[in-house]
Every structure is written in C-alpha cells, then in structure tokens.
Enzyme design. Structure first.
Site, short mmCIF file in Angstrom:
data_model
loop_
_atom_site.label_atom_id
_atom_site.label_comp_id
_atom_site.label_asym_id
_atom_site.label_seq_id
_atom_site.Cartn_x
_atom_site.Cartn_y
_atom_site.Cartn_z
N GLU A 262 58.46 -2.52 -38.85
CA GLU A 262 57.91 -1.21 -38.52
C GLU A 262 57.05 -0.83 -39.71
O GLU A 262 57.54 -0.65 -40.81
CB GLU A 262 59.05 -0.21 -38.29
CG GLU A 262 58.58 1.12 -37.74
CD GLU A 262 58.51 2.17 -38.81
OE1 GLU A 262 57.37 2.48 -39.26
OE2 GLU A 262 59.55 2.67 -39.23
N CYS A 299 57.77 8.05 -41.19
CA CYS A 299 56.85 7.16 -40.49
C CYS A 299 56.25 7.80 -39.26
O CYS A 299 55.24 7.33 -38.74
CB CYS A 299 57.56 5.86 -40.12
SG CYS A 299 59.15 6.10 -39.34
#
Length: 505
Positions: A262, A299
């Site tokens: 990720e 994020c």
C-alpha cells in the site's frame, strides 16, 4: 521494560551492532540492528512452524488471535506511554489505535471460526456421465507459507507488529516475520512481548512469529526478507519509492512472490456544483479538519479538492484558508517525514500556475498546513501536482467546467479513495463520473471525508498502482486474508485423508 533485542522464534536475540531510537519526547533507548543471519534464523523457524500451524484448527488459531488481543490490552498503559514518546502522537490517538488493533485481531478470530473464507466447493463424482465420467472434486483455500510484514511509520499499532497484515496472515495459518519500523522500536517490542505471552499461553510453535529490528536508512533486513526463498508473500505499507524497490526484488526472485504494497495516494475530492452552492462553507471546514487530522499523516488524507470555477469555489478556498490558518503546529512521526513534507511543499509551490494560499514555517519535527491553488489546465500539464505529499497539505484545483473536471478524473493515477460531495441535483453528473472513478480507486465515498478506515467485511483499502501494487487485494478488512491463501483442489481423495475442513462437505 525493553531488552533492545530481536524476538526470534521464542527467544530474545542480541545483535552485534546497535542503534538509538529517536523519540519525539522522553528517553532514548538502544536496540539491536538486524542482520541477514537474523532473517535466516527467523524464516527457517517460520517454515518449520508452518508444518503444524498451517494444519492447526481454526479454533486454535482463533484462540491465538484473541490471546494476542488480550495481552496487548494488558499492556495498554505501557504501549500508550512509549508510543506517544516515540511518535509524538497524542495519547487519545494511540488508545484509539490500540482499540482498532485488538478489534481487528478479534474480528479475524470470528471470521475464521465462521469458515466462509475457505470458499469450500464440492462437485460430486458423476461416474455414469457420458462421454466421460466426472471425478469427485473438492476445493478450499489453504495458507501459502511464511509471510514477511513491514511495520508502517504512521500506524505504530494498527499497521505494525500485530497489525492487520499480521492478523490476517496468522488467521490464514501463515507464520509471520515482522521487520519493525525504526520510528517506534520500543512500541514494537512491547507488542512483541504481548505476542510472546500469547504464544506461550496457547502452546503454538514459537516459530509462528518473529520481530527483527533495523535502523533507519538500512535495507539489510528488508532485502534479506523479501529475497529469502522460504518467504511466500510480503505485506508492506509505506512510500512509493521504498515499496517499488521491494516489489521489484520480489519479482526478480527465482520464484517470484506477491508483494502486497500500500503506497501513495492523494485521495481527490470532487465538489459538485449544487453541493457547493448549498454547503460550500461547511465542506471547506470539513476538508481543513480532515487535512490536519494527525498532522495529515494518513494514507487516506484528502490532498486535492476539485471544483468548478466561480463564486462558490472562491468562497470555498477562502474558508479553507482561514480554517487551516487557525490550526496549531503538530509533531510529525519522524524527522525524515517532516523533512520530506517541507520538500514536497516546495516542489508544489515551484510549479508554474500554482498559487500559494497559505504558507507556513515548519521546523524540526513540527508541521503546519500548506494550501495551494491551481487550475485544471495547470494540473493536467504537471504530473508532480498529482503526487502525494505526506502531511497537512491541500491543493485546490479549479476547473473551467464539468467537462474539465471529468478530464482531471481521467488523468488521475490509482488512488485509495475518491470522494464526491453531491446533492440530489448533482446525481446525473455523478452517474457519469462514477464509471471513471471506479477504475481509479478502491473506495468511493459520497458526502464524507476519507480519513479513517473502517475495519469490517466490506472495506477495501487498496487501488490501482501506485495506490497499491495489487489492485485485487485489500490491506484492511476481512477480505485481506485472501492475500495469504491459495485454492487447492482435491480430486477423488477419501475423507480419511482430506483436511478436516473439507470432510463431509
């Protein structure tokens, strides 16, 4: 409280070299530096443990997950204290993150007990079928082998030693070797102590879990882990550059393995005209609050807002600027992250066609918000404006019309999230935009802010590259267990030798 050692297959192991932690506040502690020999020791122990752990019952693995959760809660005060010192995160944030961490451990325990993740299938034999008989065929998901997990800087609990990757892998039946993040080695060790206690109380093979420290700027442990032939998959949360380097190493192995990384995302918000006319001020204040939450170190931080030019867009920018100007400076997770934040702001500011709406003075590990504005044409002409700046930085993109808004959407790289702020009058426009956004992001929101990720069955936390390296997976939610499983078909095997979970199916 700290040994400063690695935890490898049930033993606390010293290293020849050491590094000092770099806490935001409080005392400095010394920790051992990991080596390739430590990696070999941990991975070989994990492979040995796999022989029993992969064939253990779902009940016993659920017991291990629940025991880890219990032991983490027992050490709650110690985790909050050292975590706050090392990262600068407020106590309330760490307490909440600990709740998420133990919650997802218990969620995976319940998930595997329900057994739906096995995706069991059975096609009975048809011996009389013409022109050819059909054999008896049964299928279910099986664990893949030892998994390497990289702790993330911004979530010292939920994406670290006992975070989602570890929980999913253990639930699947895969032993785990964790590379601890150098930003919070003390926090990592306390959590490893909790896992040690859980392993001892449940009696599983100690090789199911190891933690290896490594100092900032070193790549020894990470490279050795992803290149070890017994590691069968990697879970990673971090930068695009670091993730891509590890991804390439995984692909270059004699036996390539999946790298579930990720990486980066700007999480754009599309502000529809009717919604802007009705509640533009509230949307601007909400954006400012989301941008600055946790110093923007999420994020899913919504770094870009896209609106059609006009009075509503101008008012939105003014309100966001005023709200951000009132935000207090916050401590960032590491000196390196703070430096990268300042560099990123400088790169945005230097692009032709970008206007500084709010500049700030940031020093050491402190961060204050930046706000920039540009046009749709300038954004489309400069790729750098679509790159993530990790921190409380916002970019307002004003487009000429809805057609240019669609062009911006089509030009986006892969994202974790895309958000649409809309009212009923915007529905037709959003219907046309949605097929584009589905190809760009793993999660699409309406009338909310993406910061924060619910841990549940239906969550998707991934997206096309560079948001993640595997768009068919997720790093949050119960579906994430599928990263560490593979389907196996059993043909004509009698019940006496079938895995227990397939008997009688």
């Amino acid at each position: 409280m700290f040994t400063g050692k690695h935890f490898i297959a049930g033993q606390w192991v010293e290293g020849d070299a050491h590094f000092d932690s770099s806490p935001a506040t409080g005392p400095i502690h010394r920790f051992s530096v990991g080596t390739s020999d430590h990696v070999v020791h941990a991975v070989e122990a994990a492979e040995k443990a796999y022989e029993s752990f992969a064939y253990s019952s779902r009940t016993s693995r659920a017991a291990l997950l629940n025991a880890i959760a219990d032991e983490i809660d027992k050490r709650g005060d110690a985790i909050t204290e050292i975590g706050s010192q090392e990262t600068g995160l407020p106590e309330a944030r760490l307490i909440g993150e600990r709740g998420r961490t133990v919650g997802q451990l218990r969620l995976f325990a319940d998930h595997i007990l329900a057994a739906n993740y096995l995706d069991r299938r059975h096609d009975s034999a048809l011996p009389d079928r013409q022109p050819l008989p059909r054999p008896d065929l049964r299928m279910m998901q099986r664990p893949i082998g030892p998994v390497a997990v990289f702790g993330a800087s911004n979530f010292p609990l939920a994406f670290s030693v006992a975070g989602g990757d570890t929980a999913a892998a253990l639930a699947a039946g895969c032993p785990v070797v964790v590379k601890g993040h150098p930003a919070h080695p003390g926090t990592s060790e306390v959590v490893a102590q909790a896992i040690e206690a859980a392993i001892q109380s449940t009696g599983v093979d100690a090789g199911v879990f190891s933690l290896i420290h490594d100092q900032d700027g070193s790549y020894v442990v990470g490279q050795a882990l992803v290149q070890h032939p017994l590691i069968k998959a990697v879970g990673f949360t971090g930068s695009v550059g670091g993730g891509r380097a590890l991804f390439d190493l995984c692909a270059q192995r004699d036996e390539p393995i999946p790298f579930f990384g990720e990486l980066g995302s700007v999480n754009p918000m599309f502000l529809m005209p009717a919604a802007m006319d009705a509640r533009g001020e509230a949307l601007a204040k909400g954006w400012a609050a989301s941008l600055t939450m946790g110093a923007g170190q999420f994020c899913t931080n919504p770094g870009i807002a896209i609106a059609v030019k006009g009075a509503a867009a101008d008012a939105f920018a003014d309100t966001a600027q005023q709200a951000l100007a009132q935000s207090s400076s916050q401590t960032m997770l590491t000196d390196g992250i703070a430096n990268a934040y300042r560099r990123g702001a400088g790169h945005i500011s230097a692009v032709s066609g970008v206007q500084d709406l709010l500049t700030t003075s940031c020093d050491a590990r402190n961060a204050s918000p930046y706000l920039f504005a540009t046009t749709g044409k300038a954004w489309l002409a400069n790729d750098i404006l679509g790159e993530e700046v990790f921190g409380p930085l916002g970019l307002m993109v004003t487009v000429d019309d809805l057609a240019e808004m669609e062009a911006v959407a089509r030009a986006l790289k892969g994202q974790l999230t895309c958000t649409v702020h809309m009212d009923d009058a915007d529905a037709t426009t959003v219907q046309g935009l949605l097929p584009i956004l589905e190809r760009k992001a793993g999660r699409i929101l309406a009338n909310g802010f993406p910061t924060g990720v619910e841990v549940c069955d239906s969550m998707v936390h991934s997206g096309p590259y560079p948001a993640s390296t595997n768009f068919g997976a997720t790093s949050v939610g119960t579906l994430s267990i599928r990263r560490f499983l593979r389907p196996v078909c059993y043909q004509n095997l009698p019940d006496s030798v079938l895995p227990d979970d397939l008997k009688g199916i």
